[in-house]
Design a protein around this motif. Sequence first.
Motif, PDB file in Angstrom:
ATOM      1  N   ARG A  96     -11.636   8.493  18.358  1.00  0.00           N
ATOM      2  CA  ARG A  96     -11.063   9.037  17.130  1.00  0.00           C
ATOM      3  C   ARG A  96     -10.321   7.938  16.366  1.00  0.00           C
ATOM      4  O   ARG A  96     -10.462   7.811  15.151  1.00  0.00           O
ATOM      5  N   GLN A  97      -9.538   7.161  17.089  1.00  0.00           N
ATOM      6  CA  GLN A  97      -8.789   6.075  16.451  1.00  0.00           C
ATOM      7  C   GLN A  97      -9.731   5.057  15.821  1.00  0.00           C
ATOM      8  O   GLN A  97      -9.485   4.575  14.713  1.00  0.00           O
ATOM      9  N   ARG A  98     -10.819   4.761  16.481  1.00  0.00           N
ATOM     10  CA  ARG A  98     -11.804   3.820  15.926  1.00  0.00           C
ATOM     11  C   ARG A  98     -12.413   4.346  14.637  1.00  0.00           C
ATOM     12  O   ARG A  98     -12.676   3.579  13.704  1.00  0.00           O
ATOM     13  N   LEU A  99     -12.660   5.649  14.581  1.00  0.00           N
ATOM     14  CA  LEU A  99     -13.185   6.247  13.349  1.00  0.00           C
ATOM     15  C   LEU A  99     -12.201   6.066  12.197  1.00  0.00           C
ATOM     16  O   LEU A  99     -12.597   5.727  11.082  1.00  0.00           O
ATOM     17  N   VAL A 100     -10.918   6.274  12.480  1.00  0.00           N
ATOM     18  CA  VAL A 100      -9.908   6.114  11.435  1.00  0.00           C
ATOM     19  C   VAL A 100      -9.794   4.643  11.038  1.00  0.00           C
ATOM     20  O   VAL A 100      -9.788   4.308   9.848  1.00  0.00           O
ATOM     21  N   TYR A 101      -9.712   3.749  12.016  1.00  0.00           N
ATOM     22  CA  TYR A 101      -9.601   2.316  11.711  1.00  0.00           C
ATOM     23  C   TYR A 101     -10.811   1.827  10.904  1.00  0.00           C
ATOM     24  O   TYR A 101     -10.668   0.958  10.050  1.00  0.00           O
ATOM     25  N   ALA A 102     -11.975   2.402  11.153  1.00  0.00           N
ATOM     26  CA  ALA A 102     -13.174   2.000  10.414  1.00  0.00           C
ATOM     27  C   ALA A 102     -13.028   2.297   8.922  1.00  0.00           C
ATOM     28  O   ALA A 102     -13.563   1.573   8.091  1.00  0.00           O
ATOM     29  N   THR A 103     -12.276   3.334   8.581  1.00  0.00           N
ATOM     30  CA  THR A 103     -12.079   3.665   7.169  1.00  0.00           C
ATOM     31  C   THR A 103     -11.207   2.627   6.463  1.00  0.00           C
ATOM     32  O   THR A 103     -11.233   2.522   5.242  1.00  0.00           O
ATOM     33  N   LEU A 104     -10.446   1.865   7.233  1.00  0.00           N
ATOM     34  CA  LEU A 104      -9.526   0.877   6.651  1.00  0.00           C
ATOM     35  C   LEU A 104     -10.152  -0.495   6.486  1.00  0.00           C
ATOM     36  O   LEU A 104      -9.560  -1.384   5.868  1.00  0.00           O
ATOM     37  N   CYS A 117      -4.867  15.586   6.119  1.00  0.00           N
ATOM     38  CA  CYS A 117      -4.475  14.191   6.301  1.00  0.00           C
ATOM     39  C   CYS A 117      -3.095  14.018   5.680  1.00  0.00           C
ATOM     40  O   CYS A 117      -2.952  14.082   4.454  1.00  0.00           O
ATOM     41  N   ALA A 118      -2.084  13.858   6.523  1.00  0.00           N
ATOM     42  CA  ALA A 118      -0.711  13.688   6.053  1.00  0.00           C
ATOM     43  C   ALA A 118      -0.198  12.340   6.529  1.00  0.00           C
ATOM     44  O   ALA A 118      -0.414  11.959   7.685  1.00  0.00           O
ATOM     45  N   MET A 173       0.844  -1.179   0.000  1.00  0.00           N
ATOM     46  CA  MET A 173       0.000   0.000   0.000  1.00  0.00           C
ATOM     47  C   MET A 173       0.889   1.241   0.000  1.00  0.00           C
ATOM     48  O   MET A 173       1.870   1.306   0.720  1.00  0.00           O
ATOM     49  N   THR A 174       0.494   2.204  -0.806  1.00  0.00           N
ATOM     50  CA  THR A 174       1.237   3.464  -0.872  1.00  0.00           C
ATOM     51  C   THR A 174       0.582   4.502   0.045  1.00  0.00           C
ATOM     52  O   THR A 174      -0.570   4.337   0.478  1.00  0.00           O
ATOM     53  N   ALA A 175       1.307   5.572   0.292  1.00  0.00           N
ATOM     54  CA  ALA A 175       0.770   6.660   1.108  1.00  0.00           C
ATOM     55  C   ALA A 175      -0.476   7.255   0.457  1.00  0.00           C
ATOM     56  O   ALA A 175      -1.457   7.569   1.143  1.00  0.00           O
ATOM     57  N   ASP A 176      -0.453   7.394  -0.863  1.00  0.00           N
ATOM     58  CA  ASP A 176      -1.614   7.943  -1.576  1.00  0.00           C
ATOM     59  C   ASP A 176      -2.841   7.041  -1.439  1.00  0.00           C
ATOM     60  O   ASP A 176      -3.961   7.526  -1.253  1.00  0.00           O
ATOM     61  N   GLN A 177      -2.637   5.735  -1.528  1.00  0.00           N
ATOM     62  CA  GLN A 177      -3.745   4.788  -1.379  1.00  0.00           C
ATOM     63  C   GLN A 177      -4.323   4.842   0.031  1.00  0.00           C
ATOM     64  O   GLN A 177      -5.543   4.851   0.214  1.00  0.00           O
ATOM     65  N   LEU A 178      -3.444   4.871   1.026  1.00  0.00           N
ATOM     66  CA  LEU A 178      -3.899   4.924   2.411  1.00  0.00           C
ATOM     67  C   LEU A 178      -4.625   6.228   2.697  1.00  0.00           C
ATOM     68  O   LEU A 178      -5.689   6.240   3.326  1.00  0.00           O
ATOM     69  N   ALA A 206      -6.208   8.037   0.545  1.00  0.00           N
ATOM     70  CA  ALA A 206      -7.493   7.984  -0.167  1.00  0.00           C
ATOM     71  C   ALA A 206      -8.525   7.186   0.627  1.00  0.00           C
ATOM     72  O   ALA A 206      -9.700   7.582   0.685  1.00  0.00           O
ATOM     73  N   LEU A 207      -8.114   6.096   1.236  1.00  0.00           N
ATOM     74  CA  LEU A 207      -9.034   5.303   2.060  1.00  0.00           C
ATOM     75  C   LEU A 207      -9.547   6.108   3.249  1.00  0.00           C
ATOM     76  O   LEU A 207     -10.739   6.117   3.550  1.00  0.00           O
ATOM     77  N   ILE A 208      -8.625   6.780   3.933  1.00  0.00           N
ATOM     78  CA  ILE A 208      -9.003   7.544   5.130  1.00  0.00           C
ATOM     79  C   ILE A 208      -9.925   8.704   4.753  1.00  0.00           C
ATOM     80  O   ILE A 208     -10.986   8.890   5.359  1.00  0.00           O
ATOM     81  N   THR A 209      -9.551   9.452   3.728  1.00  0.00           N
ATOM     82  CA  THR A 209     -10.351  10.633   3.373  1.00  0.00           C
ATOM     83  C   THR A 209     -11.675  10.271   2.710  1.00  0.00           C
ATOM     84  O   THR A 209     -12.610  11.076   2.723  1.00  0.00           O
ATOM     85  N   ALA A 210     -11.777   9.078   2.142  1.00  0.00           N
ATOM     86  CA  ALA A 210     -13.055   8.635   1.573  1.00  0.00           C
ATOM     87  C   ALA A 210     -14.055   8.292   2.672  1.00  0.00           C
ATOM     88  O   ALA A 210     -15.263   8.448   2.492  1.00  0.00           O
ATOM     89  N   GLY A 211     -13.562   7.847   3.817  1.00  0.00           N
ATOM     90  CA  GLY A 211     -14.455   7.426   4.886  1.00  0.00           C
ATOM     91  C   GLY A 211     -14.588   8.404   6.034  1.00  0.00           C
ATOM     92  O   GLY A 211     -15.374   8.187   6.956  1.00  0.00           O
ATOM     93  N   LEU A 212     -13.806   9.494   5.990  1.00  0.00           N
ATOM     94  CA  LEU A 212     -13.788  10.439   7.099  1.00  0.00           C
ATOM     95  C   LEU A 212     -13.581  11.834   6.528  1.00  0.00           C
ATOM     96  O   LEU A 212     -12.663  12.052   5.726  1.00  0.00           O
TER      97      LEU A 212
END
Length: 80
Positions: free
Chosen positions: A45-53, A19-20, A1-6, A8-14
């Motif tokens: 907050r961490q759960r919200l981020v993990y949910a995007t993954l 987001c850096a 997984m690349t930084a851009d892919q990761l 994109a996942l986070i910002t699509a769900g949150l």
Amino acid sequence: MTADQLQALITAGLACDHCALEGDGRHWYATIVSPEFEGKRLVQRQRLVYATLGNRMQTDEVHALSMKTFSPAEWAAQSA
């Protein structure tokens, strides 16, 4: 997984104001600013981020994710 892919996942769900990501493809360090963090504890907050993954943490697609999470007001105060 690349930084851009990761990212994109986070910002699509949150909804993110910022987001850096830095990392080596397995170990990631994220700074995330989201209005969705307002009034939430760190673990929430961490759960919200993990949910995007989804299950990517369990399948080792994302081996480790260390994060700093801020509401927009917290981010503005830290940047001042």
